[in-house]
Scaffold this motif. Sequence first.
Motif, PDB file in Angstrom:
ATOM      1  N   TYR A 159     -11.491  -1.854   3.531  1.00  0.00           N
ATOM      2  CA  TYR A 159     -12.854  -1.413   3.727  1.00  0.00           C
ATOM      3  C   TYR A 159     -12.858  -0.726   5.240  1.00  0.00           C
ATOM      4  O   TYR A 159     -12.052  -1.350   6.231  1.00  0.00           O
ATOM      5  CB  TYR A 159     -13.844  -2.786   4.000  1.00  0.00           C
TER       6      TYR A 159
ATOM      7  N   THR B 248      -8.852   9.454   0.898  1.00  0.00           N
ATOM      8  CA  THR B 248      -9.053   9.690   2.328  1.00  0.00           C
ATOM      9  C   THR B 248      -8.769  11.292   2.286  1.00  0.00           C
ATOM     10  O   THR B 248      -8.591  12.051   1.343  1.00  0.00           O
ATOM     11  CB  THR B 248      -7.476   9.271   3.212  1.00  0.00           C
TER      12      THR B 248
ATOM     13  N   TYR C  13       0.784  -1.048   0.126  1.00  0.00           N
ATOM     14  CA  TYR C  13       0.072  -0.015  -0.065  1.00  0.00           C
ATOM     15  C   TYR C  13       1.073   1.332   0.070  1.00  0.00           C
ATOM     16  O   TYR C  13       1.837   1.412   0.724  1.00  0.00           O
ATOM     17  CB  TYR C  13      -0.832   0.001   1.408  1.00  0.00           C
TER      18      TYR C  13
ATOM     19  N   TRP D 249      -3.211   3.682  -2.258  1.00  0.00           N
ATOM     20  CA  TRP D 249      -3.332   2.903  -3.609  1.00  0.00           C
ATOM     21  C   TRP D 249      -2.814   1.431  -3.209  1.00  0.00           C
ATOM     22  O   TRP D 249      -2.072   1.169  -2.232  1.00  0.00           O
ATOM     23  CB  TRP D 249      -2.248   3.364  -4.540  1.00  0.00           C
TER      24      TRP D 249
ATOM     25  N   ARG E 272      -5.068   9.802  -1.346  1.00  0.00           N
ATOM     26  CA  ARG E 272      -5.355   8.441  -1.411  1.00  0.00           C
ATOM     27  C   ARG E 272      -4.628   7.629  -1.107  1.00  0.00           C
ATOM     28  O   ARG E 272      -3.418   7.884  -0.580  1.00  0.00           O
ATOM     29  CB  ARG E 272      -5.710   8.132  -2.820  1.00  0.00           C
TER      30      ARG E 272
ATOM     31  N   SER F  80      -7.550   2.149  -5.424  1.00  0.00           N
ATOM     32  CA  SER F  80      -7.478   3.217  -4.535  1.00  0.00           C
ATOM     33  C   SER F  80      -8.702   3.517  -3.631  1.00  0.00           C
ATOM     34  O   SER F  80      -9.695   3.293  -4.051  1.00  0.00           O
ATOM     35  CB  SER F  80      -6.628   4.386  -4.979  1.00  0.00           C
ATOM     36  N   VAL F  81      -8.212   4.049  -2.422  1.00  0.00           N
ATOM     37  CA  VAL F  81      -9.452   4.671  -1.592  1.00  0.00           C
ATOM     38  C   VAL F  81      -9.211   5.988  -1.157  1.00  0.00           C
ATOM     39  O   VAL F  81      -7.912   6.210  -1.188  1.00  0.00           O
ATOM     40  CB  VAL F  81      -9.788   3.858  -0.238  1.00  0.00           C
TER      41      VAL F  81
ATOM     42  N   TYR G  72      -8.722   0.640   8.419  1.00  0.00           N
ATOM     43  CA  TYR G  72      -9.151  -0.271   7.411  1.00  0.00           C
ATOM     44  C   TYR G  72      -8.963  -1.786   7.752  1.00  0.00           C
ATOM     45  O   TYR G  72      -8.163  -2.062   8.306  1.00  0.00           O
ATOM     46  CB  TYR G  72      -8.700  -0.005   5.929  1.00  0.00           C
TER      47      TYR G  72
ATOM     48  N   SER H  17      -3.404  11.678   3.169  1.00  0.00           N
ATOM     49  CA  SER H  17      -2.724  10.448   3.190  1.00  0.00           C
ATOM     50  C   SER H  17      -1.117  10.519   3.518  1.00  0.00           C
ATOM     51  O   SER H  17      -0.424  10.754   2.659  1.00  0.00           O
ATOM     52  CB  SER H  17      -2.943   9.268   1.935  1.00  0.00           C
TER      53      SER H  17
ATOM     54  N   TYR I 216      -8.098  -5.629  -0.850  1.00  0.00           N
ATOM     55  CA  TYR I 216      -9.406  -4.389  -0.753  1.00  0.00           C
ATOM     56  C   TYR I 216      -9.247  -3.904   0.542  1.00  0.00           C
ATOM     57  O   TYR I 216      -9.135  -4.597   1.441  1.00  0.00           O
ATOM     58  CB  TYR I 216     -10.616  -4.853  -1.264  1.00  0.00           C
TER      59      TYR I 216
ATOM     60  N   GLN J 143      -9.507  -2.854  -6.745  1.00  0.00           N
ATOM     61  CA  GLN J 143      -9.995  -1.685  -6.142  1.00  0.00           C
ATOM     62  C   GLN J 143      -9.455  -0.389  -6.472  1.00  0.00           C
ATOM     63  O   GLN J 143      -9.706   0.661  -6.547  1.00  0.00           O
ATOM     64  CB  GLN J 143     -10.073  -1.836  -4.551  1.00  0.00           C
TER      65      GLN J 143
END
Length: 384
Positions: A109, A68, A37, A47, A45, A65-66, A99, A71, A107, A63
Amino acid sequence: GTYKTVVQAWDNCGGVGKTSVNMTVAATDLKPARFLYVADDSNSRVWGFTVDPSTGIPSATGQGSVATNSSYRLGSDKGGYRLYVTNAAPIPYGGVFAYFVDRRNGYLYPVPGSPFLLNTSPGPVAVHPSGKFVFVGTVSLQPSDGIQILRVNPDGSLALVNSIPTVTKSTPDSIVMDPWGKYLYVTSFGGSSIDAFAIDTISGALTPLPGSPYTISTPGCINPQTSGMTDLYGRFLYISDGGASEISGYAIERNTGTLTELAGSPFPDDGGCPSGTASLRGLTTEPTGRFLYAMDGNNFFHISIYSINAGNGVLTHVKDTGPISNGFVYGELRTDPSGKFLYAAGDEMIGFSINPVSGDLTVLPGSPFPIGVNVAAFDLAVTP
């Protein structure tokens, strides 16, 4: 590695027997990397990548990236089931994004209640080996800066243990622990000391160790930034000093956690104090504790390779790699849990395979690996 020795025996009648013995030792308990990550502060983000355990080559997860709010720094639990991301933005947005890691695909969550807002700006983060506590350094650049302690609840949510940070001498820049989670060490941004604490494994509370804070001995040199780490066996602590172009080393007393500076420390890097040009930042060892790697941020970023004397922790310079990037690699280095690969991330990600005998680095095929568009990555985490 492979080792050679001689076994010799004497009997009472003057007879002597001698034979050569060759031994191959494999670190069979080290787990291969599964996920990687990258914290992208520019795009706010995180990744995600899956890692091929045989080649070390990362591939973006489905997925990708998520998002934030920011980061900045990353920390993961020992088993790779949780990932924590700090957000150094000012109040009221500073906090910790937490997460669950889906072990099937990498992934991410959010755990219940994430993000967890703090009353100050969070920076470096470290997870207790038990997974029960998360330690976060505050980076408000105020005398009240220190370590905030968060307890991990059964549902994965976080609860603040100390509303007021446990104060450190200067603003925390790096947090490291011994492998058993008995002691915690904090290096300071812009400081020249190491704060050392005993960890209460029931409450997570921190108690300063005798002699803390310890002075980082770089006389006549500035100390604008530091980065620290311990070896896998909790024997030695190493601190990089970007201003002095030096690496300080300390022996950790196993029963008390106190520090004693190693003979020959600080070890000069790329010229050392006061004329060095390395601008040291990232620092890491491979899991067997035989080699140390330091990111040197001069005109063209390169990595310095050192061997570690297993008996006394003394560093010996092996070699410098050639330039690995003509762009700006931010300087954090991470090895994978198996000790086969090394990664650095900045505007792109660079991967290396590690020679287990010499410690030498070979750039992975396909490297550098793209992360995203206009990425400014500061930190990365590699999980089993």
